[in-house]
Design a protein around this motif. Sequence first.
Motif, PDB file in Angstrom:
ATOM      1  N   LEU A 248       2.031 -12.654  -8.146  1.00 40.55           N
ATOM      2  CA  LEU A 248       1.279 -11.413  -7.992  1.00 40.55           C
ATOM      3  C   LEU A 248       2.138 -10.274  -8.522  1.00 40.55           C
ATOM      4  CD1 LEU A 248       0.223 -11.906  -4.252  1.00 40.55           C
ATOM      5  CD2 LEU A 248      -1.201 -12.379  -6.263  1.00 40.55           C
ATOM      6  N   THR A 249       1.527  -9.327  -9.232  1.00 40.92           N
ATOM      7  CA  THR A 249       2.267  -8.185  -9.770  1.00 40.92           C
ATOM      8  C   THR A 249       1.675  -6.899  -9.220  1.00 40.92           C
ATOM      9  OG1 THR A 249       2.695  -9.399 -11.826  1.00 40.92           O
ATOM     10  CG2 THR A 249       3.046  -7.014 -11.855  1.00 40.92           C
ATOM     11  N   ASP A 250       2.533  -6.068  -8.601  1.00 41.08           N
ATOM     12  CA  ASP A 250       2.017  -4.835  -7.997  1.00 41.08           C
ATOM     13  C   ASP A 250       2.048  -3.675  -8.982  1.00 41.08           C
ATOM     14  OD1 ASP A 250       4.619  -3.777  -8.037  1.00 41.08           O
ATOM     15  OD2 ASP A 250       4.990  -4.162  -5.916  1.00 41.08           O
ATOM     16  N   SER A 251       1.643  -2.509  -8.497  1.00 40.04           N
ATOM     17  CA  SER A 251       1.489  -1.338  -9.358  1.00 40.04           C
ATOM     18  C   SER A 251       2.815  -0.827  -9.912  1.00 40.04           C
ATOM     19  CB  SER A 251       0.793  -0.211  -8.590  1.00 40.04           C
ATOM     20  OG  SER A 251       1.515   0.094  -7.405  1.00 40.04           O
ATOM     21  N   LYS A 252       3.925  -1.264  -9.313  1.00 36.58           N
ATOM     22  CA  LYS A 252       5.241  -0.863  -9.803  1.00 36.58           C
ATOM     23  C   LYS A 252       5.857  -1.915 -10.712  1.00 36.58           C
ATOM     24  CE  LYS A 252       6.290   2.097  -5.844  1.00 36.58           C
ATOM     25  NZ  LYS A 252       7.236   2.382  -4.729  1.00 36.58           N
ATOM     26  N   GLY A 253       5.082  -2.983 -10.974  1.00 35.84           N
ATOM     27  CA  GLY A 253       5.576  -4.034 -11.850  1.00 35.84           C
ATOM     28  C   GLY A 253       6.389  -5.097 -11.137  1.00 35.84           C
ATOM     29  N   LYS A 254       6.531  -4.978  -9.815  1.00 35.70           N
ATOM     30  CA  LYS A 254       7.299  -5.971  -9.046  1.00 35.70           C
ATOM     31  C   LYS A 254       6.467  -7.234  -8.847  1.00 35.70           C
ATOM     32  CE  LYS A 254       9.926  -6.660  -4.771  1.00 35.70           C
ATOM     33  NZ  LYS A 254      11.113  -7.144  -5.491  1.00 35.70           N
ATOM     34  N   LYS A 255       7.099  -8.386  -9.039  1.00 38.21           N
ATOM     35  CA  LYS A 255       6.392  -9.665  -8.904  1.00 38.21           C
ATOM     36  C   LYS A 255       6.758 -10.356  -7.593  1.00 38.21           C
ATOM     37  CE  LYS A 255       5.721 -10.694 -13.797  1.00 38.21           C
ATOM     38  NZ  LYS A 255       5.872 -11.710 -14.863  1.00 38.21           N
ATOM     39  N   MET A 256       5.756 -11.039  -7.003  1.00 33.10           N
ATOM     40  CA  MET A 256       5.961 -11.809  -5.778  1.00 33.10           C
ATOM     41  C   MET A 256       5.282 -13.164  -5.920  1.00 33.10           C
ATOM     42  SD  MET A 256       5.171  -9.054  -2.733  1.00 33.10           S
ATOM     43  CE  MET A 256       3.510  -8.721  -3.304  1.00 33.10           C
ATOM     44  N   ILE A 257       5.915 -14.210  -5.402  1.00 36.07           N
ATOM     45  CA  ILE A 257       5.247 -15.511  -5.328  1.00 36.07           C
ATOM     46  C   ILE A 257       4.185 -15.433  -4.243  1.00 36.07           C
ATOM     47  CG2 ILE A 257       5.525 -17.970  -4.827  1.00 36.07           C
ATOM     48  CD1 ILE A 257       8.399 -17.769  -5.756  1.00 36.07           C
ATOM     49  N   ASP A 258       2.986 -15.876  -4.557  1.00 39.79           N
ATOM     50  CA  ASP A 258       1.891 -15.870  -3.585  1.00 39.79           C
ATOM     51  C   ASP A 258       2.062 -17.053  -2.631  1.00 39.79           C
ATOM     52  OD1 ASP A 258      -0.439 -15.690  -2.184  1.00 39.79           O
ATOM     53  OD2 ASP A 258      -1.782 -15.761  -3.910  1.00 39.79           O
ATOM     54  N   ALA A 259       2.842 -16.853  -1.576  1.00 38.64           N
ATOM     55  CA  ALA A 259       3.184 -17.946  -0.657  1.00 38.64           C
ATOM     56  C   ALA A 259       2.069 -18.291   0.308  1.00 38.64           C
ATOM     57  CB  ALA A 259       4.443 -17.580   0.132  1.00 38.64           C
ATOM     58  N   VAL A 260       0.986 -17.515   0.290  1.00 42.19           N
ATOM     59  CA  VAL A 260      -0.145 -17.819   1.174  1.00 42.19           C
ATOM     60  C   VAL A 260      -1.412 -18.177   0.381  1.00 42.19           C
ATOM     61  CG1 VAL A 260       0.761 -16.390   3.028  1.00 42.19           C
ATOM     62  CG2 VAL A 260      -0.847 -15.388   1.396  1.00 42.19           C
TER      63      VAL A 260
ATOM     64  N   LYS B  82      -2.068   1.706  12.474  1.00 40.48           N
ATOM     65  CA  LYS B  82      -1.090   2.740  12.807  1.00 40.48           C
ATOM     66  C   LYS B  82       0.307   2.377  12.313  1.00 40.48           C
ATOM     67  CE  LYS B  82       0.388   5.659  16.670  1.00 40.48           C
ATOM     68  NZ  LYS B  82       0.277   5.905  18.137  1.00 40.48           N
ATOM     69  N   GLU B  83       0.561   1.083  12.126  1.00 38.11           N
ATOM     70  CA  GLU B  83       1.886   0.629  11.679  1.00 38.11           C
ATOM     71  C   GLU B  83       2.143   0.916  10.204  1.00 38.11           C
ATOM     72  OE1 GLU B  83       3.699  -3.081  14.106  1.00 38.11           O
ATOM     73  OE2 GLU B  83       2.247  -3.577  12.566  1.00 38.11           O
ATOM     74  N   TRP B  84       1.075   1.104   9.448  1.00 35.00           N
ATOM     75  CA  TRP B  84       1.215   1.153   7.987  1.00 35.00           C
ATOM     76  C   TRP B  84       0.916   2.551   7.449  1.00 35.00           C
ATOM     77  CZ3 TRP B  84       2.363  -3.424   5.218  1.00 35.00           C
ATOM     78  CH2 TRP B  84       2.387  -4.582   6.008  1.00 35.00           C
ATOM     79  N   ASP B  85       1.822   3.021   6.598  1.00 34.02           N
ATOM     80  CA  ASP B  85       1.586   4.283   5.894  1.00 34.02           C
ATOM     81  C   ASP B  85       0.859   4.053   4.579  1.00 34.02           C
ATOM     82  OD1 ASP B  85       2.930   5.811   7.845  1.00 34.02           O
ATOM     83  OD2 ASP B  85       4.859   5.301   6.932  1.00 34.02           O
ATOM     84  N   SER B  86       1.095   2.897   3.972  1.00 34.31           N
ATOM     85  CA  SER B  86       0.487   2.585   2.685  1.00 34.31           C
ATOM     86  C   SER B  86       0.512   1.082   2.476  1.00 34.31           C
ATOM     87  CB  SER B  86       1.236   3.291   1.546  1.00 34.31           C
ATOM     88  OG  SER B  86       2.601   2.907   1.555  1.00 34.31           O
ATOM     89  N   PHE B  87      -0.197   0.623   1.449  1.00 32.68           N
ATOM     90  CA  PHE B  87      -0.292  -0.797   1.149  1.00 32.68           C
ATOM     91  C   PHE B  87       0.014  -1.032  -0.327  1.00 32.68           C
ATOM     92  CE2 PHE B  87      -2.948  -0.018   4.786  1.00 32.68           C
ATOM     93  CZ  PHE B  87      -2.671  -1.089   5.630  1.00 32.68           C
ATOM     94  N   GLY B  88       0.749  -2.108  -0.592  1.00 31.22           N
ATOM     95  CA  GLY B  88       1.052  -2.438  -1.978  1.00 31.22           C
ATOM     96  C   GLY B  88      -0.216  -2.793  -2.736  1.00 31.22           C
ATOM     97  N   GLU B  89      -0.363  -2.242  -3.907  1.00 32.19           N
ATOM     98  CA  GLU B  89      -1.558  -2.486  -4.718  1.00 32.19           C
ATOM     99  C   GLU B  89      -1.250  -3.548  -5.776  1.00 32.19           C
ATOM    100  OE1 GLU B  89      -4.695  -0.163  -7.674  1.00 32.19           O
ATOM    101  OE2 GLU B  89      -3.023   0.934  -6.765  1.00 32.19           O
ATOM    102  N   ILE B  90      -1.996  -4.641  -5.737  1.00 23.67           N
ATOM    103  CA  ILE B  90      -1.832  -5.690  -6.739  1.00 23.67           C
ATOM    104  C   ILE B  90      -2.662  -5.334  -7.967  1.00 23.67           C
ATOM    105  CG2 ILE B  90      -2.176  -8.139  -7.252  1.00 23.67           C
ATOM    106  CD1 ILE B  90       0.123  -7.487  -5.300  1.00 23.67           C
ATOM    107  N   LYS B  91      -1.994  -5.266  -9.081  1.00 23.69           N
ATOM    108  CA  LYS B  91      -2.657  -4.885 -10.324  1.00 23.69           C
ATOM    109  C   LYS B  91      -3.088  -6.088 -11.152  1.00 23.69           C
ATOM    110  CE  LYS B  91      -2.607  -0.319 -10.675  1.00 23.69           C
ATOM    111  NZ  LYS B  91      -3.833   0.481 -10.938  1.00 23.69           N
ATOM    112  N   SER B  92      -2.309  -7.166 -11.073  1.00 22.33           N
ATOM    113  CA  SER B  92      -2.638  -8.355 -11.855  1.00 22.33           C
ATOM    114  C   SER B  92      -1.955  -9.564 -11.217  1.00 22.33           C
ATOM    115  CB  SER B  92      -2.174  -8.203 -13.306  1.00 22.33           C
ATOM    116  OG  SER B  92      -0.753  -8.068 -13.370  1.00 22.33           O
ATOM    117  N   ALA B  93      -2.357 -10.736 -11.682  1.00 27.12           N
ATOM    118  CA  ALA B  93      -1.749 -11.967 -11.164  1.00 27.12           C
ATOM    119  C   ALA B  93      -1.895 -13.062 -12.206  1.00 27.12           C
ATOM    120  CB  ALA B  93      -2.419 -12.383  -9.859  1.00 27.12           C
ATOM    121  N   LYS B  94      -0.882 -13.901 -12.278  1.00 27.63           N
ATOM    122  CA  LYS B  94      -0.932 -15.044 -13.193  1.00 27.63           C
ATOM    123  C   LYS B  94      -0.114 -16.183 -12.602  1.00 27.63           C
ATOM    124  CE  LYS B  94      -0.655 -16.359 -18.039  1.00 27.63           C
ATOM    125  NZ  LYS B  94      -0.436 -15.913 -19.431  1.00 27.63           N
TER     126      LYS B  94
END
Length: 440
Positions: free
Chosen positions: A31-43, A15-27
Amino acid sequence: MKKSSFVWYPNTQMKEWDSFGEIKSAKGVWLTDSKGKKMIDAVASMWCNVWGHSNPELVKAIINQSKKLQHSSMFNLTNEPAESLGESLVKISPGMHRVFYSDNGSSAMEIAIKIALQYWKNIGEKNKTKIATVENGYHGDTFGAMSVGYVPEFFGKFRKQLFSTVQFSVPNKYRIPKGFTFLDYQNYCLDKIEKRFSKNNDIAAFIMESGAQVAGGVIIYPKDFQKKISQLCKKYHVLFVLDEIATGFGRLGSMIQYEEQKSIPDIVAYGKMLTGGYLTMAATLTSKKVYDSFLGDFNDWKHLFHGHTYTGNPIAAAIANQNIKMYQRNKLIKKIQKTSKVFEEFYQEISEIGVVGDIRHKGMLMGIELVTNKDRKTPIHPKKSINKIFFEEGRKQGIYLRTLGNIVMLVPPLAISENELELLLNRTIQTIKATIPKII
């Protein structure tokens, strides 16, 4: 952001979430999402990634094996990757003799429980039927695993359905009962275990995570605590069962954590990093004494009645074989021991943040406990999911974070570089500071 009408996500109040970020690729660690934004995979993709994403050697191992044999049952058959992996696991695991494969960590621990209980029946000791564990341990989400790793916040709704265990306290340096020094409290915990062991001859096995409790709040065991428990188990003829699913294979700075702890078990479970974090696979290893108790004539019914469809899957085994070779060739454990010192350089800066009560760290694992009052050590409990707050702020800072209650956890891919780890820690500090108005 991906809106799904069909998928039910893990450990999530939908109920808390309207949507979820979609990961398209990773290197690598990114991690790179569908909008091209990159995140360090800290977990580390739930604590399992070793070499980073899209590692060419591991990808090649998958491709090569998938061309030859994708899956074949291990019911009366075998395959070369599974046999090779079994040999490698026994070689790197002191005191172990045989390997039983499964699909995930929870299953590996379920198997360990079944083996431990049946062992005593197989040798004619019918009185040993109870399992001893430590409070706030975690071993998975299936019913047996929940029983031996009972975290009230996670599993309270199922308490009546779980089998009973004998639980003991683990010394937490940050929360020592009044009237105790830390050493006094360690001895108190050990005395409690010995008194219960000596009272009745009914404990079949003592089960604990090896080296540290991870999901229970990143509680690092004090020196020799695990070793002394293992000695008590031997003294009172209790099987010693260790869970290295999250703590072995380098996470705490050693390949086999129980070797560092000088506490050879009767049964040990591996998972998560076994395949480098690329495919699901786990293994339960036993000593010769335990394995031999299952041998006999068919009509003795001593054999283990357990099996999985994908037991010893050749693709998973092939990538695990390659993963172990890479550990050895790249001297990953030495690299981890060096890289992990970067965490120490940030202790003071993190501890000076107003909501940080304690920092717990070993190897490539850090837990940062958040409190509303440093003197009283009052845990933060915001009305909104603290995990969601940190996920959203972390995403803005370019890191993928998950919390466990009031603990911010950093569990990066093991091969993360020193520069990348510094970047992760700096961004984590900014994330914590930015969340303060939302969590107090």
